[in-house]
Motif scaffolding. Structure first.
Motif, PDB file in Angstrom:
ATOM      1  N   TYR A 205      51.864  45.304  80.144  1.00  0.00           N
ATOM      2  CA  TYR A 205      53.255  45.061  79.747  1.00  0.00           C
ATOM      3  C   TYR A 205      53.757  43.807  80.464  1.00  0.00           C
ATOM      4  CZ  TYR A 205      53.114  49.975  78.296  1.00  0.00           C
ATOM      5  OH  TYR A 205      52.792  51.190  77.702  1.00  0.00           O
ATOM      6  N   GLN A 206      54.569  43.060  79.717  1.00  0.00           N
ATOM      7  CA  GLN A 206      55.226  41.897  80.329  1.00  0.00           C
ATOM      8  C   GLN A 206      56.702  41.912  79.927  1.00  0.00           C
ATOM      9  OE1 GLN A 206      53.579  38.068  79.283  1.00  0.00           O
ATOM     10  NE2 GLN A 206      54.661  37.043  80.984  1.00  0.00           N
ATOM     11  N   GLY A 207      57.534  41.934  80.930  1.00  0.00           N
ATOM     12  CA  GLY A 207      58.974  42.023  80.652  1.00  0.00           C
ATOM     13  C   GLY A 207      59.346  43.312  79.958  1.00  0.00           C
ATOM     14  N   GLY A 208      58.562  44.350  80.154  1.00  0.00           N
ATOM     15  CA  GLY A 208      58.817  45.658  79.542  1.00  0.00           C
ATOM     16  C   GLY A 208      58.217  45.809  78.174  1.00  0.00           C
ATOM     17  N   GLU A 209      57.570  44.752  77.618  1.00  0.00           N
ATOM     18  CA  GLU A 209      56.980  44.830  76.291  1.00  0.00           C
ATOM     19  C   GLU A 209      55.455  44.919  76.408  1.00  0.00           C
ATOM     20  OE1 GLU A 209      58.157  41.616  73.878  1.00  0.00           O
ATOM     21  OE2 GLU A 209      60.314  42.055  74.021  1.00  0.00           O
ATOM     22  N   LEU A 210      54.865  45.756  75.552  1.00  0.00           N
ATOM     23  CA  LEU A 210      53.414  45.895  75.526  1.00  0.00           C
ATOM     24  C   LEU A 210      52.795  44.659  74.906  1.00  0.00           C
ATOM     25  CD1 LEU A 210      50.902  47.692  75.977  1.00  0.00           C
ATOM     26  CD2 LEU A 210      51.289  48.603  73.651  1.00  0.00           C
ATOM     27  N   ILE A 211      51.967  43.964  75.651  1.00  0.00           N
ATOM     28  CA  ILE A 211      51.343  42.757  75.134  1.00  0.00           C
ATOM     29  C   ILE A 211      49.857  42.954  74.886  1.00  0.00           C
ATOM     30  CG2 ILE A 211      53.044  41.243  76.185  1.00  0.00           C
ATOM     31  CD1 ILE A 211      51.005  40.632  78.424  1.00  0.00           C
ATOM     32  N   SER A 212      49.237  44.023  75.463  1.00  0.00           N
ATOM     33  CA  SER A 212      47.798  44.250  75.243  1.00  0.00           C
ATOM     34  C   SER A 212      47.501  45.718  75.505  1.00  0.00           C
ATOM     35  CB  SER A 212      46.958  43.369  76.176  1.00  0.00           C
ATOM     36  OG  SER A 212      45.590  43.655  76.034  1.00  0.00           O
ATOM     37  N   SER A 213      46.628  46.290  74.632  1.00  0.00           N
ATOM     38  CA  SER A 213      46.142  47.659  74.840  1.00  0.00           C
ATOM     39  C   SER A 213      44.624  47.641  74.667  1.00  0.00           C
ATOM     40  CB  SER A 213      46.791  48.629  73.840  1.00  0.00           C
ATOM     41  OG  SER A 213      46.326  49.921  74.043  1.00  0.00           O
ATOM     42  N   GLN A 214      43.933  47.957  75.717  1.00  0.00           N
ATOM     43  CA  GLN A 214      42.460  47.847  75.737  1.00  0.00           C
ATOM     44  C   GLN A 214      41.846  49.216  76.003  1.00  0.00           C
ATOM     45  OE1 GLN A 214      41.530  44.876  78.699  1.00  0.00           O
ATOM     46  NE2 GLN A 214      43.168  43.483  77.966  1.00  0.00           N
ATOM     47  N   PRO A 215      41.038  49.689  75.027  1.00  0.00           N
ATOM     48  CA  PRO A 215      40.363  50.990  75.257  1.00  0.00           C
ATOM     49  C   PRO A 215      39.411  50.886  76.448  1.00  0.00           C
ATOM     50  CG  PRO A 215      40.312  50.366  72.931  1.00  0.00           C
ATOM     51  CD  PRO A 215      40.783  49.160  73.689  1.00  0.00           C
ATOM     52  N   MET A 216      39.228  52.022  77.137  1.00  0.00           N
ATOM     53  CA  MET A 216      38.345  52.062  78.314  1.00  0.00           C
ATOM     54  C   MET A 216      36.928  52.322  77.861  1.00  0.00           C
ATOM     55  SD  MET A 216      38.634  51.627  81.622  1.00  0.00           S
ATOM     56  CE  MET A 216      40.375  51.956  81.901  1.00  0.00           C
ATOM     57  N   ALA A 217      35.997  51.458  78.330  1.00  0.00           N
ATOM     58  CA  ALA A 217      34.592  51.640  78.009  1.00  0.00           C
ATOM     59  C   ALA A 217      33.860  52.381  79.137  1.00  0.00           C
ATOM     60  CB  ALA A 217      33.916  50.294  77.770  1.00  0.00           C
ATOM     61  N   VAL A 218      34.186  52.034  80.369  1.00  0.00           N
ATOM     62  CA  VAL A 218      33.567  52.675  81.545  1.00  0.00           C
ATOM     63  C   VAL A 218      34.694  52.978  82.530  1.00  0.00           C
ATOM     64  CG1 VAL A 218      31.919  52.449  83.449  1.00  0.00           C
ATOM     65  CG2 VAL A 218      31.405  51.420  81.208  1.00  0.00           C
ATOM     66  N   PHE A 219      34.670  54.220  83.075  1.00  0.00           N
ATOM     67  CA  PHE A 219      35.731  54.582  83.993  1.00  0.00           C
ATOM     68  C   PHE A 219      35.159  55.520  85.090  1.00  0.00           C
ATOM     69  CE2 PHE A 219      39.421  57.140  85.378  1.00  0.00           C
ATOM     70  CZ  PHE A 219      40.303  56.120  85.704  1.00  0.00           C
ATOM     71  N   TRP A 220      35.521  55.219  86.317  1.00  0.00           N
ATOM     72  CA  TRP A 220      35.059  56.060  87.467  1.00  0.00           C
ATOM     73  C   TRP A 220      36.139  56.105  88.524  1.00  0.00           C
ATOM     74  CZ3 TRP A 220      34.742  55.038  92.614  1.00  0.00           C
ATOM     75  CH2 TRP A 220      34.039  55.972  93.426  1.00  0.00           C
ATOM     76  N   THR A 221      36.377  57.296  89.084  1.00  0.00           N
ATOM     77  CA  THR A 221      37.305  57.450  90.215  1.00  0.00           C
ATOM     78  C   THR A 221      36.602  58.189  91.353  1.00  0.00           C
ATOM     79  OG1 THR A 221      38.185  59.523  89.310  1.00  0.00           O
ATOM     80  CG2 THR A 221      39.343  57.479  88.757  1.00  0.00           C
ATOM     81  N   GLY A 222      36.962  57.799  92.577  1.00  0.00           N
ATOM     82  CA  GLY A 222      36.340  58.420  93.759  1.00  0.00           C
ATOM     83  C   GLY A 222      36.987  59.729  94.128  1.00  0.00           C
TER      84      GLY A 222
END
Length: 222
Positions: A205-222
């Protein structure tokens, strides 16, 4: 008329006559027998003393050489005693200096990042082939992800426990301090640009507006 010789008339002295009558006694002649007897007595005493001294020397234990043998025996008995080791005393005018001991410890070998359980191409510090999306050396990653357009790692500073975000997209990299991490999601604020990240993807988001939405291909959390 006179009888006898007239000494004065004849001019000579009348012959001396010896006359020993019946009551005549001759005086004993004085001699030197007293001093001789005294000298003999002194010599006899000296001879007796000399004989006594000689008899003592020969009759005492060890004979004439008894004193020397006694000294030799005392010397031999003293030499047979075990010799005591000499005692050496050291006097210090000043206190001896303390010895300084330096202990050198080997520095622990740097830990190699763990790769088991992490996404392919990543380890415990983030992406291996992308330094812009990788944590500083040795810092652990709390979240690792890759979308269709970007790669990122959210890292932990071990000195203060604070988070920081490192990501790249199209060859450009960015680092942002203090992202808000909560479980499997994070919000990164960079001036007026906001990155909202979770397991489904990244929304920018930029200035409160959504400018890009990218699906997650790889995701890991510790």
């Amino acid at each position: 008329m006179s009888y006898g010789w007239d000494n004065r008339a004849a001019g000579s002295q009348p012959p001396q006559q010896e006359w020993q009558g019946p009551g005549y006694r001759s005086e004993p002649q004085r001699g030197s027998s007293g001093p001789v007897l005294a000298l003999i007595t002194v010599l006899a005493i000296l001879a007796i003393a000399l004989l006594g001294a000689i008899a003592y020397l020969f009759l005492r234990p060890g004979g004439v050489s008894g004193g020397e043998s006694g000294q030799a025996g005392a010397a031999s008995s003293s030499s047979s005693m075990p010799a005591q080791p000499p005692v050496t005393e050291t006097a210090y005018s000043t206190a001896p200096e303390r010895e300084t001991v330096t202990v050198t410890r080997e520095a622990p070998a740097p830990r190699s990042p763990r790769t088991v359980g992490y996404p392919a191409g990543a380890d415990s510090s983030g992406w291996v082939d992308n330094r812009q999306a990788r944590c500083n050396a040795g810092d652990p990653a709390a979240m690792i992800g890759r979308t269709t357009q970007a790669s990122f790692s959210i890292c932990i500073n071990p000195d203060n426990g604070r988070y920081y975000y490192r990501g790249s997209s199209g060859g450009a990299g960015v680092e942002v301090d203090d992202p808000a991490v909560s479980g499997d999601s994070a919000v990164v604020t960079n001036n007026d640009v906001l990155y909202s990240i979770d397991s489904s993807g990244m929304r920018i988001y930029q200035g409160g507006e959504l400018i890009s939405s990218q699906p997650m291909a790889v995701f890991w959390t510790g």
